[in-house]
Design a protein around this motif. Structure first.
Motif, PDB file in Angstrom:
ATOM      1  N   GLY A 141       0.841  -0.830  -0.111  1.00 52.10           N
ATOM      2  CA  GLY A 141      -0.617   0.036   0.076  1.00 52.10           C
ATOM      3  C   GLY A 141       0.634   1.119   0.120  1.00 52.10           C
ATOM      4  O   GLY A 141       1.848   1.272   0.178  1.00 52.10           O
ATOM      5  N   ALA A 142       0.116   2.538  -0.420  1.00 49.69           N
ATOM      6  CA  ALA A 142       0.715   3.754  -0.285  1.00 49.69           C
ATOM      7  C   ALA A 142       1.548   3.472   0.992  1.00 49.69           C
ATOM      8  O   ALA A 142       2.262   5.220   0.568  1.00 49.69           O
ATOM      9  CB  ALA A 142      -0.194   4.258  -0.923  1.00 49.69           C
ATOM     10  N   GLN A 143       0.790   3.691   2.093  1.00 46.18           N
ATOM     11  CA  GLN A 143       1.263   4.314   3.722  1.00 46.18           C
ATOM     12  C   GLN A 143       2.818   3.520   3.783  1.00 46.18           C
ATOM     13  O   GLN A 143       3.297   4.172   4.577  1.00 46.18           O
ATOM     14  CB  GLN A 143      -0.077   3.493   4.037  1.00 46.18           C
ATOM     15  N   TYR A 172      -3.375  14.767   3.873  1.00 44.76           N
ATOM     16  CA  TYR A 172      -3.426  13.197   4.477  1.00 44.76           C
ATOM     17  C   TYR A 172      -3.423  13.236   5.509  1.00 44.76           C
ATOM     18  O   TYR A 172      -2.597  13.069   6.354  1.00 44.76           O
ATOM     19  CB  TYR A 172      -3.697  12.269   3.551  1.00 44.76           C
ATOM     20  N   ASN A 189      -7.111  14.709  -0.930  1.00 44.67           N
ATOM     21  CA  ASN A 189      -7.428  14.063   0.151  1.00 44.67           C
ATOM     22  C   ASN A 189      -6.918  15.436   1.079  1.00 44.67           C
ATOM     23  O   ASN A 189      -6.103  15.232   2.057  1.00 44.67           O
ATOM     24  CB  ASN A 189      -6.861  12.553   0.257  1.00 44.67           C
ATOM     25  N   ASP A 242       1.965  11.450  -4.523  1.00 43.91           N
ATOM     26  CA  ASP A 242       1.438  10.385  -3.625  1.00 43.91           C
ATOM     27  C   ASP A 242       0.186  10.255  -4.469  1.00 43.91           C
ATOM     28  O   ASP A 242      -0.373  11.817  -4.832  1.00 43.91           O
ATOM     29  CB  ASP A 242       0.633  10.411  -2.125  1.00 43.91           C
ATOM     30  N   THR A 294      -1.907   7.748  -5.705  1.00 49.37           N
ATOM     31  CA  THR A 294      -2.722   6.690  -4.470  1.00 49.37           C
ATOM     32  C   THR A 294      -4.570   7.565  -5.286  1.00 49.37           C
ATOM     33  O   THR A 294      -4.986   5.765  -5.615  1.00 49.37           O
ATOM     34  CB  THR A 294      -2.938   6.235  -3.156  1.00 49.37           C
ATOM     35  N   LEU A 295      -5.297   8.669  -5.977  1.00 52.85           N
ATOM     36  CA  LEU A 295      -6.544   8.602  -6.314  1.00 52.85           C
ATOM     37  C   LEU A 295      -6.630   8.621  -7.426  1.00 52.85           C
ATOM     38  O   LEU A 295      -7.396   9.560  -8.254  1.00 52.85           O
ATOM     39  CB  LEU A 295      -6.551   9.731  -5.031  1.00 52.85           C
ATOM     40  N   SER A 320      -0.512   3.220  -5.729  1.00 51.71           N
ATOM     41  CA  SER A 320      -1.338   2.109  -4.603  1.00 51.71           C
ATOM     42  C   SER A 320      -2.891   1.507  -5.598  1.00 51.71           C
ATOM     43  O   SER A 320      -3.670   1.675  -6.911  1.00 51.71           O
ATOM     44  CB  SER A 320      -2.134   2.790  -3.453  1.00 51.71           C
ATOM     45  N   SER A 352      -5.421   0.302  -4.090  1.00 49.53           N
ATOM     46  CA  SER A 352      -6.424   0.938  -2.691  1.00 49.53           C
ATOM     47  C   SER A 352      -7.712   1.727  -3.322  1.00 49.53           C
ATOM     48  O   SER A 352      -8.994   1.146  -2.368  1.00 49.53           O
ATOM     49  CB  SER A 352      -6.037   1.882  -1.765  1.00 49.53           C
ATOM     50  N   LYS A 353      -7.892   2.354  -3.946  1.00 46.95           N
ATOM     51  CA  LYS A 353      -8.755   3.676  -4.506  1.00 46.95           C
ATOM     52  C   LYS A 353      -9.200   2.980  -6.106  1.00 46.95           C
ATOM     53  O   LYS A 353     -11.043   2.705  -6.541  1.00 46.95           O
ATOM     54  CB  LYS A 353      -8.715   4.233  -4.181  1.00 46.95           C
ATOM     55  N   ARG A 406      -4.222  -4.356   0.123  1.00 47.69           N
ATOM     56  CA  ARG A 406      -2.811  -3.660   0.678  1.00 47.69           C
ATOM     57  C   ARG A 406      -1.331  -4.185  -0.521  1.00 47.69           C
ATOM     58  O   ARG A 406      -0.347  -5.201   0.071  1.00 47.69           O
ATOM     59  CB  ARG A 406      -2.401  -4.748   1.619  1.00 47.69           C
TER      60      ARG A 406
HETATM   61  C1  LIG Z   1      -3.615  10.125  -0.581  1.00 51.20           C
HETATM   62  C2  LIG Z   1      -3.411   9.178   0.552  1.00 51.20           C
HETATM   63  N1  LIG Z   1      -2.729   8.291   0.218  1.00 51.20           N
HETATM   64  C3  LIG Z   1      -2.546   7.037   1.090  1.00 51.20           C
HETATM   65  C4  LIG Z   1      -3.451   6.053   1.406  1.00 51.20           C
HETATM   66  C5  LIG Z   1      -3.465   5.337   2.211  1.00 51.20           C
HETATM   67  O1  LIG Z   1      -3.725   3.898   1.099  1.00 51.20           O
HETATM   68  P1  LIG Z   1      -2.773   2.607   1.259  1.00 51.20           P
HETATM   69  O2  LIG Z   1      -4.816   1.774   1.217  1.00 51.20           O
HETATM   70  O3  LIG Z   1      -2.516   1.910  -0.811  1.00 51.20           O
HETATM   71  O4  LIG Z   1      -2.192   2.615   2.025  1.00 51.20           O
HETATM   72  C6  LIG Z   1      -4.870   6.879   1.053  1.00 51.20           C
HETATM   73  C7  LIG Z   1      -6.011   6.401   1.551  1.00 51.20           C
HETATM   74  O5  LIG Z   1      -6.710   7.202   1.882  1.00 51.20           O
HETATM   75  C8  LIG Z   1      -4.554   8.335   0.551  1.00 51.20           C
HETATM   76  O6  LIG Z   1      -5.937   8.707   0.601  1.00 51.20           O
END
Ligand SMILES: Cc1ncc(COP(=O)(O)O)c(C=O)c1O
Length: 506
Positions: free
Chosen positions: A186-188, A212, A277, A305, A307-308, A333, A335-336, A343
């Motif tokens: 995941g990105a986190q 975020y 975000n 980042d 992710t979105l 990621s 995830s979205k 993950r």
């Molecule tokens: C800007 C941003 N970065 C990272 C994440 C987390 O991503 P991941 O689920 O891939 O760890 C989110 C999740 O909401 C996000 O909005």
């Protein structure tokens, strides 16, 4: 910390609480809950006995008993046998331990632990694009036997996934080799690896403000200091829903970012240029170019980042940040676009930097699970497949949410997002934390504005995800209206708000 509140302290903190309010016990419980949440009543201190509090406040003991019982049920008071009730927050209290109806569900997410069955507006995330994900796992299982003879450890990630991610960047105009990709959980996780490698202890990290929340937490946890640059307020840019033009506001204050980079020389800058975000803004290419140049000039590693990025609701075009400079580090990621439960994310950077990230990663974990990565390779190769349906639903949700806010909360000022999953909404008063505190009583869970900032900023703002379908969004907005009405009827709740409330509420 443990101790007890001086019998006169709680009444003093309660001030002129709204004794006439009905029911009085609920009002008393709400004010005490707010005092605990914003830190003015410390955790694990004994509250005055029911009898002494009733006597000091000049109210009936039944009222205090009922208020304490409600706080206990909500997990804000604990009481050992024979001892006085002590302040706590739900994750530490006893109320969530049992399977009783009033029990509380634990959550590590922003916001409060809340009763089951509540509408969750604290998460901006979607269910899986089910069939697509399931098919990818079925294909992955057929490929697994070929990899079983290996050790299974790979700090960089499995080849087919790295190649698929690299091919997507190349197709988007950023030539990329598999050697420039590191697969993460995941990105986190990706951000934590980057921070560990580049930021150094007590380093400065430039961030947009708001940003975020989990990124802000990661930056602080890495021993770094977030250097905030305010994003222009939408209401000043004429981005109210009734006035927003198709282009929307520019969204980033590039002059402020350039001067912060020049003056502060942070080791890293963390930005979310693609459907930011919480605001949902998209950074125009001209600003991306300027930002990349400014970061290079100040010796700052720019981390974008993405992710979105796939949640592009209005079809606006933009170029990945990495197209503007070879030193950019990009995070991505699934995830979205697909599901957070996968993950699976990644880092794109220069090959030498990827090698450094891989070395740093092994202090956290030794690689990702193989089947997930094989499945993710299929998803990345066919990335667009689930998107049209997902985006159509999100567009409908976004428009419903904006209409509902306009209809039921006419003095709230939501910004129309170009993409992403949430609306960033300006409130008529600095009551975001108070709303988040009251909201569970009306069936919703919120992440208060200060979660998205540093030092208690954004009490005037609330992030409202539009991930729920329109019927549920309607219930959520009606619950927001009821929470706002309750606040309007309870001057003491508002008076008790700190001018600069604590950044975290849970
Ligand atoms: C800007 C941003 N970065 C990272 C994440 C987390 O991503 P991941 O689920 O891939 O760890 C989110 C999740 O909401 C996000 O909005």
């Amino acid at each position: 910390m443990s101790g007890s509140l001086n019998p006169s302290s709680l009444p003093r903190l309660l001030g002129e609480w709204n004794v006439g309010a009905s029911p009085a016990y609920r009002e008393l419980a709400d004010v005490v809950r707010l005092l605990i949440l914003d830190g003015r009543v410390a955790l694990d201190v004994a509250l005055p006995s029911e009898r002494s509090l009733a006597a000091t406040l000049g109210i009936s003991r039944t009222t205090v008993t009922a208020a304490y019982a409600l706080l206990r049920e909500q997990g804000f008071l604990s009481s050992g046998q024979g001892s006085r009730s002590r302040s706590c927050i739900p994750s530490q209290g006893p109320a969530h331990t049992g399977g009783n109806d009033g029990g509380l569900r634990l959550s590590g997410a922003p916001g409060l632990a809340v009763p089951d069955g509540i509408l969750d507006l604290a998460y901006a995330s979607l269910p899986a694009s089910g069939e697509v994900v399931h098919r990818a796992f079925a294909a992955a299982l057929t490929e697994l036997p070929a990899l079983l003879p290996g050790f299974g450890y790979d700090a960089l990630g499995v080849g087919p996934l790295r190649e698929a991610i690299a091919a997507r960047y190349t197709a988007a105009g950023v030539p990329t080799t598999a050697g420039q990709i590191l697969v993460t959980s995941g990105a986190q996780h990706a951000l934590n690896i980057v921070l560990r490698t580049l930021a150094g202890r007590s380093g400065k990290v430039l961030v947009e403000h708001p940003s975020y929340p989990n990124a802000l937490d990661a930056i602080r946890a890495a021993g770094c200091r977030p250097v905030t640059v305010a994003m222009p307020a939408a209401h000043r840019l004429g981005a109210r829903p009734d006035r927003a033009g198709a282009d929307g506001p520019a969204g980033w204050d590039l002059e402020a970012m350039e001067s912060a980079l020049l003056q502060q020389r942070p080791s890293m800058a963390y930005v979310v240029p693609d459907f930011h975000n919480p605001t949902g803004r998209l950074m125009p290419d001209a600003q991306r170019r300027r930002l990349v140049a400014a970061a290079a000039a100040s010796g700052t590693v720019l981390v974008a980042d993405e992710t979105l990025r796939e949640l592009n609701l209005d079809g606006a075009s933009s170029t990945p940040m990495a197209a503007f400079g070879p030193a950019v580090v990009s995070l991505g990621s699934l995830s979205k676009s697909h599901w957070a439960g996968l993950r699976t994310g990644w880092i794109r950077a220069s090959e030498p930097l990827i090698q450094r990230f891989a070395a740093a990663r092994t202090t956290l974990d030794l690689g990702g699970p193989v089947v997930e990565q094989l499945a993710a390779a299929h998803l990345v190769n066919d990335l667009a497949e689930p998107l049209p349906a997902r985006l159509a639903a999100l567009r409908g949700n976004r428009d419903s949410l904006l209409d509902l806010i306009r209809g039921h909360l006419p003095d709230w000022e939501p910004e129309r997002p170009a993409g992403g999953l949430s609306v960033w909404c300006r409130l008529p008063a600095p009551v975001s934390t108070a709303l988040a505190v009251l909201a569970p009583d009306f069936g919703i869970r919120l992440a208060a504005g200060p979660r998205f900032g540093v030092g208690g900023a954004f009490e005037y703002y609330l992030r409202l995800p539009f991930t729920l379908p329109p019927e549920q969004l309607e219930s959520a907005v009606l619950a927001l209206r009821a929470s706002q009405d309750r606040l309007d009827r309870s001057p003491q709740l508002r008076r008790n708000l700190p001018a600069q409330p604590a950044a975290a509420i849970a």
